[in-house]
Design a protein around this motif. Sequence first.
Motif, PDB file in Angstrom:
ATOM      1  N   ILE A 232       0.850  -1.192   0.000  1.00  0.00           N
ATOM      2  CA  ILE A 232       0.000   0.000   0.000  1.00  0.00           C
ATOM      3  C   ILE A 232       0.884   1.241   0.000  1.00  0.00           C
ATOM      4  N   LYS A 233       0.507   2.238  -0.789  1.00  0.00           N
ATOM      5  CA  LYS A 233       1.211   3.515  -0.845  1.00  0.00           C
ATOM      6  C   LYS A 233       0.306   4.576  -0.230  1.00  0.00           C
ATOM      7  N   ILE A 234       0.773   5.213   0.862  1.00  0.00           N
ATOM      8  CA  ILE A 234      -0.008   6.229   1.572  1.00  0.00           C
ATOM      9  C   ILE A 234       0.534   7.601   1.179  1.00  0.00           C
ATOM     10  N   LEU A 235      -0.308   8.457   0.627  1.00  0.00           N
ATOM     11  CA  LEU A 235       0.119   9.781   0.174  1.00  0.00           C
ATOM     12  C   LEU A 235      -0.061  10.801   1.290  1.00  0.00           C
ATOM     13  N   ASP A 236       0.951  11.647   1.484  1.00  0.00           N
ATOM     14  CA  ASP A 236       0.814  12.723   2.460  1.00  0.00           C
ATOM     15  C   ASP A 236       0.435  14.021   1.748  1.00  0.00           C
ATOM     16  N   THR A 237       0.170  15.071   2.522  1.00  0.00           N
ATOM     17  CA  THR A 237      -0.327  16.326   1.954  1.00  0.00           C
ATOM     18  C   THR A 237       0.677  16.965   1.018  1.00  0.00           C
ATOM     19  N   SER A 238       1.964  16.983   1.410  1.00  0.00           N
ATOM     20  CA  SER A 238       2.979  17.675   0.616  1.00  0.00           C
ATOM     21  C   SER A 238       3.144  17.060  -0.766  1.00  0.00           C
ATOM     22  N   VAL A 239       3.095  15.740  -0.860  1.00  0.00           N
ATOM     23  CA  VAL A 239       3.320  15.089  -2.158  1.00  0.00           C
ATOM     24  C   VAL A 239       2.112  15.274  -3.081  1.00  0.00           C
ATOM     25  N   ILE A 240       0.922  15.422  -2.513  1.00  0.00           N
ATOM     26  CA  ILE A 240      -0.264  15.679  -3.335  1.00  0.00           C
ATOM     27  C   ILE A 240      -0.216  17.097  -3.891  1.00  0.00           C
ATOM     28  N   ILE A 241       0.136  18.071  -3.042  1.00  0.00           N
ATOM     29  CA  ILE A 241       0.239  19.457  -3.496  1.00  0.00           C
ATOM     30  C   ILE A 241       1.352  19.594  -4.536  1.00  0.00           C
TER      31      ILE A 241
ATOM     32  N   LYS B  87       1.277  12.293  -9.590  1.00  0.00           N
ATOM     33  CA  LYS B  87       0.352  11.826 -10.627  1.00  0.00           C
ATOM     34  C   LYS B  87       1.122  11.338 -11.853  1.00  0.00           C
ATOM     35  N   ASP B  88       2.151  12.090 -12.261  1.00  0.00           N
ATOM     36  CA  ASP B  88       2.946  11.678 -13.423  1.00  0.00           C
ATOM     37  C   ASP B  88       3.678  10.368 -13.146  1.00  0.00           C
TER      38      ASP B  88
ATOM     39  N   GLY C 221       3.594   4.188 -14.479  1.00  0.00           N
ATOM     40  CA  GLY C 221       3.554   2.781 -14.112  1.00  0.00           C
ATOM     41  C   GLY C 221       4.670   2.333 -13.202  1.00  0.00           C
ATOM     42  N   PHE C 222       5.436   3.298 -12.632  1.00  0.00           N
ATOM     43  CA  PHE C 222       6.527   2.913 -11.735  1.00  0.00           C
ATOM     44  C   PHE C 222       6.024   2.544 -10.338  1.00  0.00           C
ATOM     45  N   LEU C 223       4.800   2.925 -10.026  1.00  0.00           N
ATOM     46  CA  LEU C 223       4.217   2.535  -8.745  1.00  0.00           C
ATOM     47  C   LEU C 223       3.192   1.433  -8.969  1.00  0.00           C
ATOM     48  N   ASP C 224       3.141   0.477  -8.041  1.00  0.00           N
ATOM     49  CA  ASP C 224       2.116  -0.554  -8.103  1.00  0.00           C
ATOM     50  C   ASP C 224       1.386  -0.595  -6.766  1.00  0.00           C
ATOM     51  N   GLY C 225       0.418  -1.478  -6.659  1.00  0.00           N
ATOM     52  CA  GLY C 225      -0.314  -1.627  -5.404  1.00  0.00           C
ATOM     53  C   GLY C 225      -1.478  -0.664  -5.302  1.00  0.00           C
ATOM     54  N   LYS C 226      -1.895  -0.409  -4.083  1.00  0.00           N
ATOM     55  CA  LYS C 226      -3.065   0.433  -3.820  1.00  0.00           C
ATOM     56  C   LYS C 226      -2.627   1.796  -3.305  1.00  0.00           C
ATOM     57  N   ILE C 227      -3.254   2.852  -3.817  1.00  0.00           N
ATOM     58  CA  ILE C 227      -3.002   4.210  -3.348  1.00  0.00           C
ATOM     59  C   ILE C 227      -4.039   4.531  -2.268  1.00  0.00           C
ATOM     60  N   VAL C 228      -3.570   4.918  -1.082  1.00  0.00           N
ATOM     61  CA  VAL C 228      -4.458   5.230   0.038  1.00  0.00           C
ATOM     62  C   VAL C 228      -4.338   6.711   0.380  1.00  0.00           C
ATOM     63  N   ILE C 229      -5.489   7.384   0.452  1.00  0.00           N
ATOM     64  CA  ILE C 229      -5.552   8.789   0.858  1.00  0.00           C
ATOM     65  C   ILE C 229      -6.213   8.847   2.227  1.00  0.00           C
ATOM     66  N   PRO C 230      -5.477   9.134   3.303  1.00  0.00           N
ATOM     67  CA  PRO C 230      -6.102   9.227   4.633  1.00  0.00           C
ATOM     68  C   PRO C 230      -7.107  10.371   4.687  1.00  0.00           C
ATOM     69  N   ILE C 231      -8.190  10.180   5.425  1.00  0.00           N
ATOM     70  CA  ILE C 231      -9.230  11.193   5.527  1.00  0.00           C
ATOM     71  C   ILE C 231      -8.695  12.471   6.170  1.00  0.00           C
ATOM     72  N   PHE C 232      -7.732  12.345   7.106  1.00  0.00           N
ATOM     73  CA  PHE C 232      -7.197  13.546   7.755  1.00  0.00           C
ATOM     74  C   PHE C 232      -6.300  14.338   6.800  1.00  0.00           C
ATOM     75  N   VAL C 233      -5.691  13.684   5.802  1.00  0.00           N
ATOM     76  CA  VAL C 233      -4.933  14.394   4.768  1.00  0.00           C
ATOM     77  C   VAL C 233      -5.898  15.157   3.869  1.00  0.00           C
TER      78      VAL C 233
ATOM     79  N   VAL D  12       9.750   4.704   3.213  1.00  0.00           N
ATOM     80  CA  VAL D  12       9.351   5.973   2.612  1.00  0.00           C
ATOM     81  C   VAL D  12       9.774   6.016   1.149  1.00  0.00           C
ATOM     82  N   LEU D  13       8.886   6.522   0.308  1.00  0.00           N
ATOM     83  CA  LEU D  13       9.225   6.839  -1.078  1.00  0.00           C
ATOM     84  C   LEU D  13       9.245   8.359  -1.188  1.00  0.00           C
TER      85      LEU D  13
END
Length: 360
Positions: free
Chosen positions: A167-176, A181-182, A187-199, A282-283
């Motif tokens: 599972i890959k968990i995205l934090d606020t800074s990497v989304i901003i 997204k690119d 296709g360099f990432l696999d698995g499930k992308i998880v967005i925490p509700i608090f993020v 960490v990635l």
Amino acid sequence: MAKRVVNVLMTLLGAIFGFTIVYLIDKTKVVSGLPTYWRIGIYAIGIILFAIIFYKFFPKMLQGLEKSAERASTYMKGLSVQELISTAVGTILGIFVAFLISMLIIQIKLPVVGNVPFIILSIIIYITLGYIGMRLGMQWFKETGSIFEKIKAGIDRPAKETADGLIKILDTSVIIDGRIKDIIDTGFLDGKIVIPIFVLEELQHIADSDNDLRRKKGRRGLDILRMIQNESSLPVEVSHKRYREIKEVDSKLLQMAIDVGGKLVTNDYNLNKVAAVRNVQVLNINELANAMKSIVIPGEQMTVTIIKDGKESNQGIAYLIDGTMVVVEDGKKYIGQTVDATVTSVLQTAAGKMIFVRIN
């Protein structure tokens, strides 16, 4: 009118309660040896005293109950389904214990008033034990919820890793930042992308900021997140686990990564260091960007376009296509021109890589 009626009823209730207290004292024969007029006086004092107490303090108690009900309503809206179930179970158990106690005391009867005071006492017991049960249920969930999450994560982890990868968990800074997204699209990432509700809530808070720059960043983050959800080939999930016992968002992210056995995707330098201490994988997008920059060695030839002067005298500055800074010796007079140069040295800094060249 309704308020007056309620005040009258509470005054009568206080009078009954005062009579009951004095009657119980009288039964102990503490005052039974006194003359009749003294006993009547004590009864009168008890009735009047408790009638005044109930009359004076009931409105304040009612206001307190109204405020408590409002706070409880606001708090309940933010509870998860698991927390609501735990709270309900605790409340039911508390009411059951109150029922057993009430069945005993309600059998007691007094002259004139019968068992009315004990019915009132029974109601108070129901409210008190119901509240205690609710609090114990909430506390039980806080103490055992994380244990169940870890057990569930331990049971589900092999299946998740086999089916979806980590599972890959995205934090606020990497989304901003937006580059995630690119990277997902390549296709360099696999698995499930998880967005925490608090993020997600933090992004919304930034998007609603009074500061124009922060507001733009927050809105860009929400746009990037929407594109990831709609266009990504990977499964994207919003996790509603809130970790209410943890205040900091970074600490919540680390705990979630530990619980689900996932990797944290970020470009926050400090969060990266803390994650390393807690053995969280960490990635880091910035580290990936630095790793993808061109590798050159002294003596290698390159063609660069000098666009501005450098800090030192006669230096010129150019950039490679990946953003790497190239410092050109004696290149100030060639600003705006494309020149052939030879690499003299390479310097790796915390901000990235710098290449020093000399014009041929």
